[in-house]
Design a protein around this motif. Sequence first.
Motif, mmCIF file in Angstrom:
data_model
loop_
_atom_site.group_PDB
_atom_site.id
_atom_site.type_symbol
_atom_site.label_atom_id
_atom_site.label_comp_id
_atom_site.label_asym_id
_atom_site.label_seq_id
_atom_site.Cartn_x
_atom_site.Cartn_y
_atom_site.Cartn_z
ATOM 1 N N MET A 1 24.838 17.841 68.529
ATOM 2 C CA MET A 1 26.156 18.401 68.525
ATOM 3 C C MET A 1 27.048 17.679 67.526
ATOM 4 N N PRO A 2 26.611 17.569 66.299
ATOM 5 C CA PRO A 2 27.517 16.958 65.335
ATOM 6 C C PRO A 2 28.532 17.957 64.785
ATOM 7 N N PHE A 3 29.705 17.432 64.465
ATOM 8 C CA PHE A 3 30.749 18.201 63.795
ATOM 9 C C PHE A 3 31.241 17.352 62.636
ATOM 10 N N ILE A 4 31.176 17.900 61.431
ATOM 11 C CA ILE A 4 31.667 17.193 60.255
ATOM 12 C C ILE A 4 32.837 17.983 59.697
ATOM 13 N N GLU A 5 33.981 17.319 59.655
ATOM 14 C CA GLU A 5 35.204 17.940 59.160
ATOM 15 C C GLU A 5 35.590 17.269 57.851
ATOM 16 N N THR A 6 35.809 18.077 56.832
ATOM 17 C CA THR A 6 36.172 17.585 55.512
ATOM 18 C C THR A 6 37.571 18.056 55.160
ATOM 19 N N GLU A 22 24.848 22.795 52.505
ATOM 20 C CA GLU A 22 23.411 22.526 52.426
ATOM 21 C C GLU A 22 23.121 21.027 52.436
ATOM 22 N N ALA A 23 23.911 20.253 51.689
ATOM 23 C CA ALA A 23 23.700 18.806 51.632
ATOM 24 C C ALA A 23 23.970 18.146 52.982
ATOM 25 N N LEU A 24 25.031 18.584 53.670
ATOM 26 C CA LEU A 24 25.330 18.019 54.987
ATOM 27 C C LEU A 24 24.280 18.429 56.008
ATOM 28 N N GLY A 25 23.739 19.629 55.854
ATOM 29 C CA GLY A 25 22.661 20.081 56.738
ATOM 30 C C GLY A 25 21.445 19.177 56.659
ATOM 31 N N GLN A 26 21.179 18.652 55.466
ATOM 32 C CA GLN A 26 20.072 17.703 55.303
ATOM 33 C C GLN A 26 20.478 16.296 55.723
ATOM 34 N N ALA A 27 21.685 15.894 55.332
ATOM 35 C CA ALA A 27 22.133 14.516 55.599
ATOM 36 C C ALA A 27 22.248 14.209 57.086
ATOM 37 N N PRO A 32 19.667 9.753 64.102
ATOM 38 C CA PRO A 32 18.554 10.122 64.982
ATOM 39 C C PRO A 32 18.943 11.204 65.997
ATOM 40 N N GLY A 33 18.079 12.196 66.120
ATOM 41 C CA GLY A 33 18.280 13.261 67.095
ATOM 42 C C GLY A 33 19.226 14.361 66.639
ATOM 43 N N LYS A 34 19.760 14.257 65.428
ATOM 44 C CA LYS A 34 20.700 15.278 64.945
ATOM 45 C C LYS A 34 20.010 16.155 63.907
ATOM 46 N N SER A 35 20.388 17.431 63.904
ATOM 47 C CA SER A 35 19.795 18.367 62.952
ATOM 48 C C SER A 35 20.797 19.452 62.597
ATOM 49 N N GLU A 36 20.486 20.176 61.554
ATOM 50 C CA GLU A 36 21.346 21.262 61.109
ATOM 51 C C GLU A 36 21.457 22.360 62.172
ATOM 52 N N ASN A 37 20.468 22.463 63.042
ATOM 53 C CA ASN A 37 20.484 23.508 64.079
ATOM 54 C C ASN A 37 21.703 23.422 64.989
ATOM 55 N N TRP A 38 22.264 22.225 65.143
ATOM 56 C CA TRP A 38 23.428 22.038 66.005
ATOM 57 C C TRP A 38 24.679 21.659 65.232
ATOM 58 N N LEU A 39 24.585 21.598 63.916
ATOM 59 C CA LEU A 39 25.682 21.119 63.081
ATOM 60 C C LEU A 39 26.775 22.167 62.918
ATOM 61 N N MET A 40 28.015 21.756 63.159
ATOM 62 C CA MET A 40 29.186 22.591 62.906
ATOM 63 C C MET A 40 29.982 21.909 61.803
ATOM 64 N N SER A 72 25.058 0.806 63.402
ATOM 65 C CA SER A 72 25.815 0.594 62.170
ATOM 66 C C SER A 72 24.951 0.836 60.941
ATOM 67 N N ASP A 73 23.668 0.485 61.016
ATOM 68 C CA ASP A 73 22.748 0.715 59.901
ATOM 69 C C ASP A 73 22.628 2.215 59.593
ATOM 70 N N VAL A 74 22.534 3.007 60.633
ATOM 71 C CA VAL A 74 22.456 4.471 60.454
ATOM 72 C C VAL A 74 23.742 4.982 59.821
ATOM 73 N N TYR A 75 24.878 4.515 60.303
ATOM 74 C CA TYR A 75 26.153 4.951 59.732
ATOM 75 C C TYR A 75 26.305 4.479 58.286
ATOM 76 N N ASP A 76 25.780 3.300 57.964
ATOM 77 C CA ASP A 76 25.800 2.826 56.575
ATOM 78 C C ASP A 76 25.009 3.772 55.670
#
Length: 114
Positions: A1-6, A22-27, A32-40, A72-76
């Motif tokens: 359930m990620p949400f990326i707001e720009t 497309e780039a955020l869908g891959q990024a 871990p556990g996140k995918s484009e299938n749930w990305l808003m 923090s490593d993942v966020y980096d």
Amino acid sequence: MPFIETKTNVTVSKEAETKIKEALGQAISIIPGKSENWLMLAIEGDIPMYFRGDDSAPIAFVDVKTFGTASSDVYDRMTAELTKVYGDTLGVAPDHMYIRYYGSSDWGWNGSNF
């Protein structure tokens, strides 16, 4: 359930919007556990924005909200990738961009909470 707001002061063309999507869908899979299938996503361009009192350069604020948290490593790693995406697509320099991460265990979807 990620949400990326720009939010950016740059005009975001449909082509740039598609590249970002497309780039955020891959990024997002960096987390871990996140995918484009749930990305808003929400991409807002042409917003009056100032950084260091100046609005003459491309600026972006990126909010990454997730169900749960990561290390923090993942966020980096995610920050490095997002910096590349917005730099390559919108011309935002790394020092003209903030990226904020927010993880929560309280997310609702489809009429109930996870």
